[in-house]
Design a protein around this motif. Structure first.
Motif, mmCIF file in Angstrom:
data_model
loop_
_atom_site.group_PDB
_atom_site.id
_atom_site.type_symbol
_atom_site.label_atom_id
_atom_site.label_comp_id
_atom_site.label_asym_id
_atom_site.label_seq_id
_atom_site.Cartn_x
_atom_site.Cartn_y
_atom_site.Cartn_z
ATOM 1 N N VAL A 20 11.732 -3.567 -14.762
ATOM 2 C CA VAL A 20 12.067 -4.864 -15.344
ATOM 3 C C VAL A 20 11.599 -6.011 -14.455
ATOM 4 O O VAL A 20 11.014 -6.986 -14.950
ATOM 5 C CB VAL A 20 13.584 -4.972 -15.605
ATOM 6 N N TYR A 21 11.819 -5.916 -13.157
ATOM 7 C CA TYR A 21 11.411 -7.000 -12.262
ATOM 8 C C TYR A 21 9.916 -7.294 -12.339
ATOM 9 O O TYR A 21 9.523 -8.470 -12.397
ATOM 10 C CB TYR A 21 11.820 -6.689 -10.829
ATOM 11 N N VAL A 28 7.754 -13.189 -17.921
ATOM 12 C CA VAL A 28 8.858 -14.097 -18.223
ATOM 13 C C VAL A 28 8.858 -15.321 -17.320
ATOM 14 O O VAL A 28 9.060 -16.443 -17.783
ATOM 15 C CB VAL A 28 10.200 -13.352 -18.115
ATOM 16 N N LEU A 29 8.619 -15.138 -16.027
ATOM 17 C CA LEU A 29 8.682 -16.266 -15.107
ATOM 18 C C LEU A 29 7.684 -17.370 -15.455
ATOM 19 O O LEU A 29 8.068 -18.552 -15.500
ATOM 20 C CB LEU A 29 8.469 -15.781 -13.669
ATOM 21 N N PRO A 30 6.397 -17.051 -15.706
ATOM 22 C CA PRO A 30 5.476 -18.141 -16.087
ATOM 23 C C PRO A 30 5.898 -18.871 -17.359
ATOM 24 O O PRO A 30 5.789 -20.097 -17.451
ATOM 25 C CB PRO A 30 4.139 -17.407 -16.290
ATOM 26 N N PHE A 58 13.956 -6.935 -23.833
ATOM 27 C CA PHE A 58 14.250 -5.748 -24.620
ATOM 28 C C PHE A 58 13.158 -4.685 -24.528
ATOM 29 O O PHE A 58 13.391 -3.503 -24.711
ATOM 30 C CB PHE A 58 14.468 -6.134 -26.092
ATOM 31 N N PHE A 59 11.915 -5.128 -24.298
ATOM 32 C CA PHE A 59 10.852 -4.132 -24.241
ATOM 33 C C PHE A 59 10.117 -4.090 -22.913
ATOM 34 O O PHE A 59 9.194 -3.294 -22.721
ATOM 35 C CB PHE A 59 9.829 -4.373 -25.359
ATOM 36 N N SER A 61 10.960 -2.939 -19.966
ATOM 37 C CA SER A 61 11.067 -1.670 -19.250
ATOM 38 C C SER A 61 10.084 -0.640 -19.780
ATOM 39 O O SER A 61 9.314 -0.053 -19.024
ATOM 40 C CB SER A 61 12.493 -1.131 -19.347
ATOM 41 N N SER A 62 10.093 -0.428 -21.098
ATOM 42 C CA SER A 62 9.210 0.569 -21.692
ATOM 43 C C SER A 62 7.739 0.174 -21.557
ATOM 44 O O SER A 62 6.880 1.002 -21.243
ATOM 45 C CB SER A 62 9.560 0.763 -23.170
ATOM 46 N N PHE A 63 7.458 -1.095 -21.776
ATOM 47 C CA PHE A 63 6.080 -1.590 -21.695
ATOM 48 C C PHE A 63 5.524 -1.431 -20.283
ATOM 49 O O PHE A 63 4.408 -0.923 -20.077
ATOM 50 C CB PHE A 63 6.046 -3.055 -22.128
ATOM 51 N N THR A 64 6.303 -1.837 -19.289
ATOM 52 C CA THR A 64 5.868 -1.740 -17.902
ATOM 53 C C THR A 64 5.694 -0.286 -17.490
ATOM 54 O O THR A 64 4.729 0.068 -16.802
ATOM 55 C CB THR A 64 6.891 -2.425 -16.978
ATOM 56 N N ARG A 65 6.622 0.563 -17.899
ATOM 57 C CA ARG A 65 6.536 1.991 -17.583
ATOM 58 C C ARG A 65 5.250 2.591 -18.126
ATOM 59 O O ARG A 65 4.544 3.332 -17.428
ATOM 60 C CB ARG A 65 7.745 2.720 -18.169
#
Length: 259
Positions: A20-21, A28-30, A58-59, A61-65
């Protein structure tokens, strides 16, 4: 903030810090920075990036993984094997005493007969397969045990975080570019505000960090540290009675580790 904490409440420590981070930093930060700038420039439009930022949790975690797992085989080829594999190869040993003790301890723990120097020379690929199989058994033994092997767990998180950041690099730079363009257009049309200037400065700094710091060499360094801590766990395991060893359990950890 309460909404974000509520969304993260369903994730374990590994998922939050390693998946998530990176997504928050890349996506998200930009967008959030743009939202802050737009509050002053276009109050009505500020809710759009803010809403988008919340929705990504919501997505993420899965997207980054998925991106991280897709990248890892490319890194393995680039590095000629993950660090733990290379640390078990006869042709890459630097300290004969440590090398032999590590291999003996790993064979004792896993029951996997590691290839001899001649076997490795005759069939390097088959030898690497044996090393990977043995290391995976070791990983399964220590995985997620924050009390017995806290340093292994911590370094595994660091590796997942670094790998996933690298996997998100291209997307992060695109998001930064479009965010910068959006703020620049609004500044050109409506004039500069302190918030807009701060946002553009943030985007410039972030682009430099993503370009020159988030690189395969950095991920490899983090992976090497994880590999060192993983093999250090062999000494702890060897000193413990079998009954006191932590049992294997399924984990949210998505990486096989630098094996």
């Amino acid at each position: 903030m309460m909404m974000i904490n509520s969304l993260l409440g369903g994730f374990d420590v590994y998922v939050i810090r390693a998946r998530v981070y990176p997504g928050l930093l890349a996506l998200v930060l930009p967008v959030g920075v743009m939202g802050v700038a737009l509050i002053q420039l276009r109050p009505a439009l500020a809710w759009v990036p803010m809403a988008a930022s919340m929705g990504t949790l919501f997505f993420l975690s899965s997207f980054t993984r998925s991106l991280g797992r897709r990248l890892e085989p490319k890194l393995v080829r680039q590095w000629d094997g993950l660090p733990t594999t290379r640390m078990l190869r006869h042709r890459e040993t630097h300290n004969a005493l440590v090398f032999e003790e590590r291999r003996k301890a790993l064979e004792k723990l896993t029951g996997v007969a590691l290839p001899t120097k001649r076997q490795e020379s005759n069939s390097p690929t088959k030898a690497d397969d044996a090393y990977i199989a043995a290391v995976r058994k070791l990983i399964n033994r220590v995985r997620d045990s924050t009390t017995e092997f806290p340093r292994v767990f911590e370094e595994n998180i660091h590796y997942g975080f670094a790998r996933n950041l690298l996997a998100l690099k291209a997307i992060a730079l695109i998001v930064l570019a479009f965010s910068s363009m959006g703020i620049s257009i609004l500044v050109w049309r409506g004039g500069a505000t302190p918030e807009a200037i701060a946002a553009l400065s943030f985007y410039a700094l972030a682009a430099v960090l993503w370009t020159f710091f988030i690189r395969p060499a950095w991920v490899h360094q983090v992976g090497q540290t994880y590999a060192d801590r993983l093999f250090d766990a062999l000494d702890v395991i060897d000193a413990q009675p079998p009954a006191t060893l932590p049992g294997q359990r399924e984990s949210a950890n998505d990486s096989v580790g630098p094996n």
